[in-house]
Design a protein around this motif. Structure first.
Motif, mmCIF file in Angstrom:
data_model
loop_
_atom_site.group_PDB
_atom_site.id
_atom_site.type_symbol
_atom_site.label_atom_id
_atom_site.label_comp_id
_atom_site.label_asym_id
_atom_site.label_seq_id
_atom_site.Cartn_x
_atom_site.Cartn_y
_atom_site.Cartn_z
ATOM 1 N N SER A 282 0.836 -1.191 0.000
ATOM 2 C CA SER A 282 0.000 0.000 0.000
ATOM 3 C C SER A 282 0.871 1.240 0.000
ATOM 4 N N LYS A 284 -0.339 4.233 1.149
ATOM 5 C CA LYS A 284 -0.704 4.966 2.358
ATOM 6 C C LYS A 284 -1.345 4.007 3.350
ATOM 7 N N ILE A 285 -1.134 4.234 4.630
ATOM 8 C CA ILE A 285 -1.694 3.372 5.669
ATOM 9 C C ILE A 285 -2.902 4.079 6.286
ATOM 10 N N THR A 286 -3.982 4.086 5.553
ATOM 11 C CA THR A 286 -5.210 4.714 6.020
ATOM 12 C C THR A 286 -6.187 3.644 6.489
ATOM 13 N N ALA A 287 -7.211 4.088 7.223
ATOM 14 C CA ALA A 287 -8.226 3.158 7.704
ATOM 15 C C ALA A 287 -8.999 2.534 6.541
ATOM 16 N N VAL A 288 -9.172 3.288 5.462
ATOM 17 C CA VAL A 288 -9.883 2.751 4.290
ATOM 18 C C VAL A 288 -9.114 1.597 3.663
ATOM 19 N N ASN A 289 -7.784 1.743 3.548
ATOM 20 C CA ASN A 289 -6.977 0.671 2.974
ATOM 21 C C ASN A 289 -6.990 -0.572 3.857
ATOM 22 N N GLN A 291 -9.409 -1.401 5.925
ATOM 23 C CA GLN A 291 -10.755 -1.972 5.824
ATOM 24 C C GLN A 291 -10.916 -2.767 4.521
ATOM 25 N N LYS A 314 -4.112 3.710 14.856
ATOM 26 C CA LYS A 314 -5.219 4.576 14.455
ATOM 27 C C LYS A 314 -6.073 3.937 13.364
ATOM 28 N N GLN A 315 -5.434 3.176 12.476
ATOM 29 C CA GLN A 315 -6.182 2.556 11.384
ATOM 30 C C GLN A 315 -7.095 1.433 11.883
ATOM 31 N N ASP A 318 -10.360 2.793 14.089
ATOM 32 C CA ASP A 318 -11.299 3.667 13.392
ATOM 33 C C ASP A 318 -12.719 3.108 13.493
#
Length: 321
Positions: A282, A284-289, A291, A314-315, A318
């Protein structure tokens, strides 16, 4: 300023030799041994990084670096492409350090022109554990049996070791320790790092290492916020899963060297029963990724798990996840 670096790796160990020459015949020499296994190329990069940090700490603005490694000089200079991932990380660190100089130049020299740094690196790589680190160099002009030889126990005659014993007073020691540890440039480092920084700026006293150890132990900020294990030792408990794909562990790894598509992180899930691993790169390490990874790689393939263990990043905490 001129920097000579060399790395050495053999069956007895690995080490580096660094020589930094400046104006007014100023010369700094370092011989450093590694407590880890390193290849020849890795040792050469480590020598270059140590030398650059030393030059930066001294305050050098214009630096010319000399190395007998053709590979390292060409990779840093940009003529050779760096393909090995480990060397890519080294090359990135070198680029970051060289950007702090107003002028930086690296050139390849023959081994005959780099003899002194080569000897220092071999001296460091062959050092046995527990040996002293002090090296005293002096030229003896006459044989010891000559009647005009200088005796070390003659207090009326100047000795070559006289300048070594110019220690700091107790008040000066306290000031230097406070300034380096928690002054305007202090970083609350550990005892070994602090002792090295004191020597680097030109100070010394006999009980330096033990004093630093006691000082760090008494520092309130280090004890409260340092990376120390405060919990008492407890018995380890095994984590058991009743059937496959019931219990997953998830974490995010990285950042790694940037790959195609700006990918530099890795989302990983592992099943506690089968030890089966699912992973996805990935950018970016976002919550969307996270999920999307959980839905696509775990739920759609193996069904809804009973539990997922994370580090409460944090991810993972969420609300949508």
């Amino acid at each position: 300023w001129i920097l000579h670096v060399d790395g050495s790796s053999n069956t007895k160990g690995s080490g580096v030799g660094i020589i930094l020459e400046g104006p007014n015949d100023m010369m700094l020499e370092l011989a450093i041994k590694f407590d880890f296994q390193a290849t020849n190329n890795q040792a050469e990069y480590e020598a270059l990084l140590v030398g650059l940090r030393l030059a930066k700490d001294v305050g050098v603005k214009k630096l010319r670096c000399c190395s007998d490694s053709k590979l390292i000089t060409e990779q840093v200079g940009g003529s050779y492409q760096t393909k090995e991932p480990q060397l890519q990380r080294y090359n990135l660190m070198v680029s970051h350090l060289t950007s702090s100089f107003d002028h930086f130049q690296i050139e390849h020299i023959s081994r005959a022109q780099n003899v002194r740094a080569d000897l220092l690196s071999k001296l460091a790589s062959t050092k046995r554990p527990g040996q002293h680190k002090t090296i005293i160099q002096e030229t003896i002009s006459t044989p010891n049996y000559d009647s005009v030889a200088v005796l070390a126990n003659n207090p009326s005659q100047p000795s070559w070791i006289s300048s070594t014993w110019q220690y700091l007073t107790d008040d000066q020691v306290e000031y230097v320790m406070n300034e380096i540890h928690r002054g305007i440039c202090g970083m609350h480092s550990r005892a070994r790092s602090m002792a090295a920084r004191v020597i680097r700026v030109g100070y010394y006293w006999p009980t330096m290492r033990s004093d630093w150890k006691a000082y760090v132990q008494k520092c309130k900020a280090c004890q409260e916020f340092g990376n120390l294990h405060q919990l008492p030792a407890t018995t380890l408990h095994s984590m058991q899963s009743a059937w496959p794909f019931e219990w997953w562990g998830m974490d995010i790894l990285g950042p790694f060297p940037i790959a195609r598509g700006q990918l530099k992180f890795l989302i990983v899930g592992i099943d506690y029963f089968t030890k089966w691993i699912e992973a996805e790169p990935s950018a970016k390490i976002t919550a969307v990724n996270v999920q999307r990874f959980t839905w696509k790689k775990i739920i759609c393939r193996y069904g809804l798990p009973q539990a997922i263990t994370t580090d409460n990043g944090k991810q993972f905490v969420d609300k949508k996840f």
